[in-house]
Design a protein around this motif. Structure first.
Motif, mmCIF file in Angstrom:
data_model
loop_
_atom_site.group_PDB
_atom_site.id
_atom_site.type_symbol
_atom_site.label_atom_id
_atom_site.label_comp_id
_atom_site.label_asym_id
_atom_site.label_seq_id
_atom_site.Cartn_x
_atom_site.Cartn_y
_atom_site.Cartn_z
ATOM 1 N N ASP A 129 0.841 -1.195 0.000
ATOM 2 C CA ASP A 129 0.000 0.000 0.000
ATOM 3 C C ASP A 129 0.882 1.253 0.000
ATOM 4 O OD1 ASP A 129 -1.725 2.104 0.544
ATOM 5 O OD2 ASP A 129 -2.866 1.009 2.067
ATOM 6 N N PHE A 130 0.683 2.113 -1.015
ATOM 7 C CA PHE A 130 1.494 3.330 -1.122
ATOM 8 C C PHE A 130 1.328 4.245 0.092
ATOM 9 C CE2 PHE A 130 3.108 4.286 -5.630
ATOM 10 C CZ PHE A 130 3.491 2.972 -5.818
ATOM 11 N N LYS A 131 0.138 4.241 0.690
ATOM 12 C CA LYS A 131 -0.069 5.084 1.880
ATOM 13 C C LYS A 131 0.905 4.666 2.983
ATOM 14 C CE LYS A 131 -2.619 7.842 4.677
ATOM 15 N NZ LYS A 131 -2.117 7.591 6.012
ATOM 16 N N GLN A 132 1.130 3.362 3.136
ATOM 17 C CA GLN A 132 2.087 2.883 4.145
ATOM 18 C C GLN A 132 3.512 3.314 3.801
ATOM 19 O OE1 GLN A 132 0.679 -1.379 3.915
ATOM 20 N NE2 GLN A 132 0.924 -1.226 6.118
ATOM 21 N N ILE A 133 3.845 3.297 2.520
ATOM 22 C CA ILE A 133 5.195 3.723 2.108
ATOM 23 C C ILE A 133 5.390 5.196 2.428
ATOM 24 C CG2 ILE A 133 6.734 4.079 0.135
ATOM 25 C CD1 ILE A 133 5.418 1.603 -1.167
ATOM 26 N N TYR A 134 4.405 6.029 2.077
ATOM 27 C CA TYR A 134 4.526 7.466 2.351
ATOM 28 C C TYR A 134 4.565 7.750 3.848
ATOM 29 C CZ TYR A 134 4.265 9.288 -2.406
ATOM 30 O OH TYR A 134 4.558 9.617 -3.713
ATOM 31 N N ASP A 135 3.733 7.032 4.618
ATOM 32 C CA ASP A 135 3.758 7.219 6.072
ATOM 33 C C ASP A 135 5.120 6.837 6.656
ATOM 34 O OD1 ASP A 135 1.191 8.196 6.250
ATOM 35 O OD2 ASP A 135 0.270 6.249 6.702
ATOM 36 N N ALA A 136 5.709 5.741 6.140
ATOM 37 C CA ALA A 136 7.028 5.312 6.622
ATOM 38 C C ALA A 136 8.090 6.328 6.227
ATOM 39 C CB ALA A 136 7.367 3.933 6.051
ATOM 40 N N ALA A 137 7.960 6.911 5.030
ATOM 41 C CA ALA A 137 8.914 7.950 4.613
ATOM 42 C C ALA A 137 8.788 9.192 5.494
ATOM 43 C CB ALA A 137 8.676 8.311 3.148
ATOM 44 N N LYS A 138 7.558 9.501 5.878
ATOM 45 C CA LYS A 138 7.315 10.638 6.782
ATOM 46 C C LYS A 138 8.056 10.427 8.099
ATOM 47 C CE LYS A 138 3.510 12.721 9.392
ATOM 48 N NZ LYS A 138 2.075 12.591 9.712
ATOM 49 N N ASP A 177 -10.344 9.188 8.210
ATOM 50 C CA ASP A 177 -8.958 9.573 8.518
ATOM 51 C C ASP A 177 -8.083 9.503 7.270
ATOM 52 O OD1 ASP A 177 -9.587 10.000 11.122
ATOM 53 O OD2 ASP A 177 -8.821 8.083 11.868
ATOM 54 N N LEU A 178 -8.301 8.486 6.460
ATOM 55 C CA LEU A 178 -7.521 8.295 5.237
ATOM 56 C C LEU A 178 -7.671 9.492 4.299
ATOM 57 C CD1 LEU A 178 -5.880 5.826 4.060
ATOM 58 C CD2 LEU A 178 -7.948 5.273 2.775
ATOM 59 N N LYS A 179 -8.870 10.072 4.297
ATOM 60 C CA LYS A 179 -9.190 11.158 3.358
ATOM 61 C C LYS A 179 -9.041 12.548 3.979
ATOM 62 C CE LYS A 179 -13.244 9.398 2.759
ATOM 63 N NZ LYS A 179 -14.652 9.337 2.345
ATOM 64 N N ASN A 180 -8.543 12.614 5.214
ATOM 65 C CA ASN A 180 -8.427 13.900 5.904
ATOM 66 C C ASN A 180 -7.376 14.766 5.205
ATOM 67 O OD1 ASN A 180 -7.991 16.081 7.582
ATOM 68 N ND2 ASN A 180 -7.833 14.859 9.460
ATOM 69 N N ARG A 181 -7.821 15.786 4.486
ATOM 70 C CA ARG A 181 -6.912 16.585 3.666
ATOM 71 C C ARG A 181 -5.962 17.458 4.485
ATOM 72 N NH1 ARG A 181 -9.688 20.150 0.217
ATOM 73 N NH2 ARG A 181 -11.669 19.871 1.287
ATOM 74 N N HIS A 182 -6.211 17.541 5.778
ATOM 75 C CA HIS A 182 -5.282 18.312 6.629
ATOM 76 C C HIS A 182 -4.126 17.451 7.139
ATOM 77 C CE1 HIS A 182 -7.612 22.020 6.556
ATOM 78 N NE2 HIS A 182 -8.686 21.245 6.589
ATOM 79 N N GLU A 183 -4.166 16.168 6.848
ATOM 80 C CA GLU A 183 -3.033 15.298 7.151
ATOM 81 C C GLU A 183 -1.979 15.441 6.055
ATOM 82 O OE1 GLU A 183 -2.306 13.354 9.697
ATOM 83 O OE2 GLU A 183 -4.165 13.822 10.793
ATOM 84 N N GLN A 184 -0.706 15.348 6.433
ATOM 85 C CA GLN A 184 0.369 15.493 5.451
ATOM 86 C C GLN A 184 0.219 14.487 4.309
ATOM 87 O OE1 GLN A 184 4.415 15.099 6.950
ATOM 88 N NE2 GLN A 184 5.167 14.672 4.893
ATOM 89 N N ILE A 185 -0.118 13.235 4.653
ATOM 90 C CA ILE A 185 -0.309 12.186 3.647
ATOM 91 C C ILE A 185 -1.785 11.778 3.677
ATOM 92 C CG2 ILE A 185 0.514 9.957 2.778
ATOM 93 C CD1 ILE A 185 2.817 11.938 3.302
ATOM 94 N N HIS A 186 -2.492 11.940 2.579
ATOM 95 C CA HIS A 186 -3.903 11.555 2.554
ATOM 96 C C HIS A 186 -4.283 11.074 1.155
ATOM 97 C CE1 HIS A 186 -3.976 15.773 1.198
ATOM 98 N NE2 HIS A 186 -5.025 15.410 0.480
ATOM 99 N N VAL A 187 -5.436 10.420 1.065
ATOM 100 C CA VAL A 187 -5.941 9.919 -0.204
ATOM 101 C C VAL A 187 -7.005 10.880 -0.717
ATOM 102 C CG1 VAL A 187 -7.128 8.008 -1.361
ATOM 103 C CG2 VAL A 187 -5.455 7.535 0.445
ATOM 104 N N GLN A 241 -17.370 8.815 -1.870
ATOM 105 C CA GLN A 241 -16.292 9.136 -0.930
ATOM 106 C C GLN A 241 -15.922 10.620 -0.945
ATOM 107 O OE1 GLN A 241 -15.410 6.976 1.259
ATOM 108 N NE2 GLN A 241 -16.639 5.356 0.285
ATOM 109 N N GLU A 242 -16.594 11.396 -1.814
ATOM 110 C CA GLU A 242 -16.330 12.842 -1.954
ATOM 111 C C GLU A 242 -14.862 13.110 -2.262
ATOM 112 O OE1 GLU A 242 -18.099 14.226 1.780
ATOM 113 O OE2 GLU A 242 -19.701 15.096 0.554
#
Length: 432
Positions: A135-144, A170-180, A228-229
């Motif tokens: 999952d790319f989200k996990q890769i980006y979170d690990a890079a963070k 939470d996944l779609k929270n645009r105020h998080e550095q990494i989001h979908v 999912q907006e």
């Protein structure tokens, strides 16, 4: 160096337009390097790969293997696979390759982030997000966790989402550095690789390219994006691919209020009706100035000079009122430094290829417009909050350049270097 057992040799970045013989490397060329170790070389566009005989063997690709939907296994006069795999046929190889660990990928991403800071790039739209094998989200979170700083919106590939996905807020929270923030669908391939879905066909051929999606798929992906907006992003280069996207959503009401609900990535060759309808339906276009600049040989060969000059009709798009942003599409181009925004700005402002070829003076933009399309307009398109301009309520992300981009000779814009990059008012890069 010799590869260890189980390892693959991977390469990226060939463009046959720049090679002496004017053709892609095939299995027999790559076999000269090794027949014991699998080799995969990806074309600059990312839509085509060349592999050796060992890789074909491991993937089980033979004379009898049918082309997958939306893909082509290139064959010689005797029906033998040449090792060149186009569009969805690449997946036959990718599915048997070893998987990089999250940590290894995160380290590479952190290193890339440092390089991007040196270009003044503080935000990323990851347009090829994958769930499998990692999952790319996990890769980006690990890079963070390693210190990766760019604010990033990930667009997941629909082919992986369509089986079902556990969405959460939470996944779609645009105020998080990494989001979908979106779903990605491919409607065709590339102009330079002759897989874009075009009409008329490529110069001197009866080849109209490859259609890689359908109205049914677009509507299914759009339905999930609406639920999912988030945004639906569709890669479409050729006239027929753009028409498919625009005509599918022309009469559909948008679901986002702050940005286009549907975004066409590239939009090389829209016909006048597609431009008019996209403007009316608030379908966004995101073209890349680097393509004509870097890939001129392939564009001239595949389209001819006059048709090349009408691709990416930026002024017509702007005059029609289409919401527009620029991007780099890095690394999917043959320029060695594809992420450098100053090369892209020069390309947009001059509409001249790197070799001096005129690629359509009717569609030049001024420097201020090019900067806006890379910054505030890109923010509006990608929906990453509070970036893209220096205004109250926005992050103080800014850069200091070594030359004045507004007064320098446009042909020298690509020579500009970033002296300092700030994010949130904090110095994050300084040129030494």
């Amino acid at each position: 160096t010799r590869a260890n057992a189980g390892e693959w040799i991977e390469g990226w970045g060939y463009d046959e337009g720049k090679l002496k013989e004017g053709r892609a490397p095939n299995r027999w060329d790559l076999d000269q390097a090794t027949t014991d170790v699998p080799v995969m070389i990806t074309r600059t566009c990312g839509h085509i790969a060349a592999v050796n005989s060992k890789a074909l063997e491991l993937a089980g690709i033979t004379k009898d293997t049918p082309d997958p939907p939306g893909g082509e296994i290139e064959r010689d006069a005797h029906g033998e696979p040449t090792g060149i795999l186009k569009e969805n046929a690449k997946d036959l190889i990718v599915n048997v390759m070893p998987i990089k660990s999250i940590d290894d990928s995160a380290t590479l991403l952190y290193n890339l982030g440092q390089q991007l800071l040196s270009y003044g790039i503080t935000a990323i739209a990851e347009l090829n997000g994958q769930l499998k094998p990692v999952d790319f989200k996990q890769i980006y979170d690990a890079a963070k966790e390693k210190g990766f700083l760019q604010r990033t919106v990930i667009y997941y590939n629909w082919d992986e989402l369509k089986e079902g996905f556990a969405w959460n807020e939470d996944l779609k929270n645009r105020h998080e550095q990494i989001h979908v923030g979106g779903i990605k669908v491919f409607a065709d391939g590339s102009v330079s690789g002759q897989t874009a879905w075009v009409d008329p066909p490529f110069l001197g051929t009866d080849n109209h390219g490859i259609a890689t999606t359908s109205e049914e798929v677009l509507l299914a992906a759009g339905k999930v994006a609406k639920e999912q907006e988030i945004q639906l992003l569709v890669h479409a280069m050729g006239e027929q691919a753009i028409d498919l996207v625009v005509n599918t959503f022309y009469n559909q009401e948008g679901w986002l209020t702050d940005a286009p609900s549907v975004r066409v990535e590239h939009a090389d060759m829209p016909i006048p009706q597609a431009i008019e309808r996209a403007a009316k339906a608030r379908i966004g276009f995101v073209p890349q100035p680097i393509f004509l600049y870097a890939e001129i040989e392939s564009y001239l060969k595949n389209l001819g000079h006059e048709r090349t000059k009408t691709t990416y009709p930026i002024q017509t798009m702007l005059e029609a009122g289409i919401e527009l942003a620029f991007s780099s599409d890095a690394p999917a181009t043959s320029w060695a430094d594809p992420a450098n925004p100053f090369v892209g700005i020069k390309a947009a402002v001059t509409r001249t290829a790197y070799d001096g070829t005129d690629v359509g003076q009717a569609h030049t933009v001024d420097v201020e417009t090019a900067i806006r399309l890379y910054t505030s307009a890109a923010q509006k398109m990608s929906r990453i909050p509070n970036i893209g301009q220096l205004s109250p309520g926005y992050y103080a992300d800014f850069i200091i350049l070594d030359q004045d981009i507004l007064t320098i000779d446009p042909q020298e814009i690509d020579q500009i270097q970033v002296e300092k990059t700030y994010m949130g008012g904090k110095l994050v890069y300084e040129r030494h």
